[in-house]
Write a protein that holds these residues in place. Structure first.
Motif, PDB file in Angstrom:
ATOM      1  N   GLN A   1     -42.730 -11.547 -34.678  1.00 25.66           N
ATOM      2  CA  GLN A   1     -42.838 -12.559 -33.724  1.00 25.66           C
ATOM      3  C   GLN A   1     -44.165 -12.533 -32.942  1.00 25.66           C
ATOM      4  OE1 GLN A   1     -38.879 -12.222 -32.316  1.00 25.66           O
ATOM      5  NE2 GLN A   1     -37.894 -13.097 -34.213  1.00 25.66           N
ATOM      6  N   ASN A   2     -44.493 -11.289 -32.554  1.00 23.04           N
ATOM      7  CA  ASN A   2     -45.501 -11.100 -31.572  1.00 23.04           C
ATOM      8  C   ASN A   2     -46.992 -11.701 -32.345  1.00 23.04           C
ATOM      9  OD1 ASN A   2     -44.276 -10.358 -29.479  1.00 23.04           O
ATOM     10  ND2 ASN A   2     -44.623  -8.034 -29.892  1.00 23.04           N
ATOM     11  N   VAL A   3     -46.953 -11.197 -33.511  1.00 20.41           N
ATOM     12  CA  VAL A   3     -48.017 -11.622 -34.285  1.00 20.41           C
ATOM     13  C   VAL A   3     -48.187 -13.071 -34.418  1.00 20.41           C
ATOM     14  CG1 VAL A   3     -49.397 -11.780 -36.676  1.00 20.41           C
ATOM     15  CG2 VAL A   3     -48.194  -9.635 -35.679  1.00 20.41           C
ATOM     16  N   LEU A   4     -47.014 -13.873 -34.851  1.00 22.24           N
ATOM     17  CA  LEU A   4     -46.925 -15.304 -34.883  1.00 22.24           C
ATOM     18  C   LEU A   4     -47.234 -15.917 -33.557  1.00 22.24           C
ATOM     19  CD1 LEU A   4     -43.620 -15.762 -36.952  1.00 22.24           C
ATOM     20  CD2 LEU A   4     -45.887 -15.999 -37.760  1.00 22.24           C
ATOM     21  N   TRP A   5     -46.607 -15.708 -32.466  1.00 17.63           N
ATOM     22  CA  TRP A   5     -46.950 -16.360 -31.229  1.00 17.63           C
ATOM     23  C   TRP A   5     -48.294 -16.297 -30.789  1.00 17.63           C
ATOM     24  CZ3 TRP A   5     -44.272 -20.442 -30.415  1.00 17.63           C
ATOM     25  CH2 TRP A   5     -42.694 -20.585 -30.934  1.00 17.63           C
ATOM     26  N   ASN A   6     -48.747 -15.052 -30.708  1.00 15.12           N
ATOM     27  CA  ASN A   6     -50.148 -14.704 -30.286  1.00 15.12           C
ATOM     28  C   ASN A   6     -51.073 -15.681 -30.866  1.00 15.12           C
ATOM     29  OD1 ASN A   6     -48.677 -13.096 -28.539  1.00 15.12           O
ATOM     30  ND2 ASN A   6     -49.716 -11.121 -29.330  1.00 15.12           N
TER      31      ASN A   6
END
Length: 363
Positions: free
Chosen positions: A20-25
């Protein structure tokens, strides 16, 4: 309307924070590539609590599942909705969740991890969500069937029965969490392959995982939870105070060196469960990314360290004292940066910790 909607429904403790961090960043870059994350990370969480009708939904939450679906419907490419707690929905709730995305082609994405690592991680997560049961009590409840929630929300088999059966077999995707020692981006590459995210779209440097706490640190938190009484009784207030100022600001930054495992007395039980799970998934028609053998526990040697239940009281006391000192430093940093309104919060938090310490010393 959206072409495809990918519902990433869990499970917790399968690297979901990292993904999720990769996606949202990289949400802007993904949108330029034709892939939308509708709303915000908070919107996905609020929509999940609406769909599941949980008692701990934030009363100030504004996003509903239907609103998130409406946002997705306006997009003309692919859509990703991600929240690791969606897997805990009932069959009726899952049916409503999928139906709301029509007429888009809905894909269900589930991640699975071996049980030897999942069990201690899930217990720790429950403590970080305000539970106060011991590790042994948790294991006994799972083993005896008194805690069915574990199986409903942490095993791909159960989640597919609720969500996967609602879509065609080629729209069900199982991503296995790679074993320890695999390249750090393996999980992301598997997830990106399911969605069809081209190489180079997402920047991988900034995102971080959700680190585990050591035995002493999680035991301190467990006892603090028990001492809180009626304070911060639901999810959002607890996250705003305890999670933010104790867990994130202090406990996660300690060395957290004392790791622990299920224990050799339950190794055969875990191994048998893993084989049963692998067999069921092998017979279930779905797209597997990774290898089902990833769900088989690898190294199951005896833990070199005691579990939180077995710690010496002096170890817990020392960790608690060091935690208080670190919280004082954190409070001082907040005052130096101009944040206001935290004096009362920290006073209450320190009092709660001290009450827990007094209970320790009395025992």
């Amino acid at each position: 309307m959206a072409r495809r909607v990918f519902l990433h429904i869990g499970a917790p403790k399968t690297g979901s924070t990292y993904v999720q961090n990769v996606l949202w960043n990289n949400s802007d870059a993904l949108q330029r590539a034709g892939i939308l994350l509708p709303g915000t990370r908070s919107a996905h969480d609020q929509a999940m609590t609406d769909l599941r009708q949980v008692s701990w939904r934030d009363p100030n939450a504004t996003w509903t599942w239907d609103q998130l679906a409406a946002k997705a419907a306006k997009w003309h490419g692919d859509v990703i909705i991600t929240n690791e707690a969606l897997g805990g929905a009932t069959p009726e709730q899952a049916a409503r969740g999928v139906a709301a995305m029509a007429p888009a082609e809905v894909h269900v994405v589930v991640a699975g991890r071996d049980l030897w690592r999942t069990l201690p991680s899930m217990w720790q997560q429950s403590i970080r969500e305000r539970r106060s049961w011991t590790f042994e009590t948790f294991l006994r409840d799972v083993e005896s069937g008194r805690f069915e929630t574990f199986w409903e929300i942490h095993t791909p088999n159960r989640m597919f029965r609720k969500w996967g059966d609602l879509v065609a077999p080629d729209q069900r995707h199982l991503i296995t969490v790679p074993p320890p020692g695999a390249p750090h981006d393996t999980l992301w590459q598997r997830f990106a392959a399911v969605i069809g995210i081209p190489d180079g779209v997402c920047e991988m440097a900034a995102p971080t995982a959700n680190p585990s706490l050591g035995a002493a640190e999680i035991e301190v938190l467990r006892r603090v939870n028990g001492a809180l009484g009626e304070k911060y009784p639901v999810r959002t207030p607890y996250q705003k105070v305890v999670q933010r100022h104790l867990v994130n600001a202090v406990l996660k930054k300690r060395r957290n060196e004392t790791r622990f495992s299920v224990g050799q007395d339950r190794a055969a039980w875990v191994r048998d469960l893993a084989e049963q799970q692998i067999k069921e998934l092998r017979d279930y028609p779905c797209h597997i990314v990774g290898d089902l053998t990833d769900l088989r526990p690898g190294e199951m040697a005896a833990s070199p360290s005691p579990s939180p239940d077995e710690l010496d009281e002096k170890q817990v006391l020392q960790a608690a004292i060091e935690t208080i000192v670190a919280m004082l430093g954190h409070a001082d940093d907040l005052s130096q940066t101009g944040e206001v309104g935290y004096d009362a919060v920290f006073t209450r938090a320190k009092q709660d910790i001290k009450r827990g310490l007094r209970r320790v010393t009395r025992r």
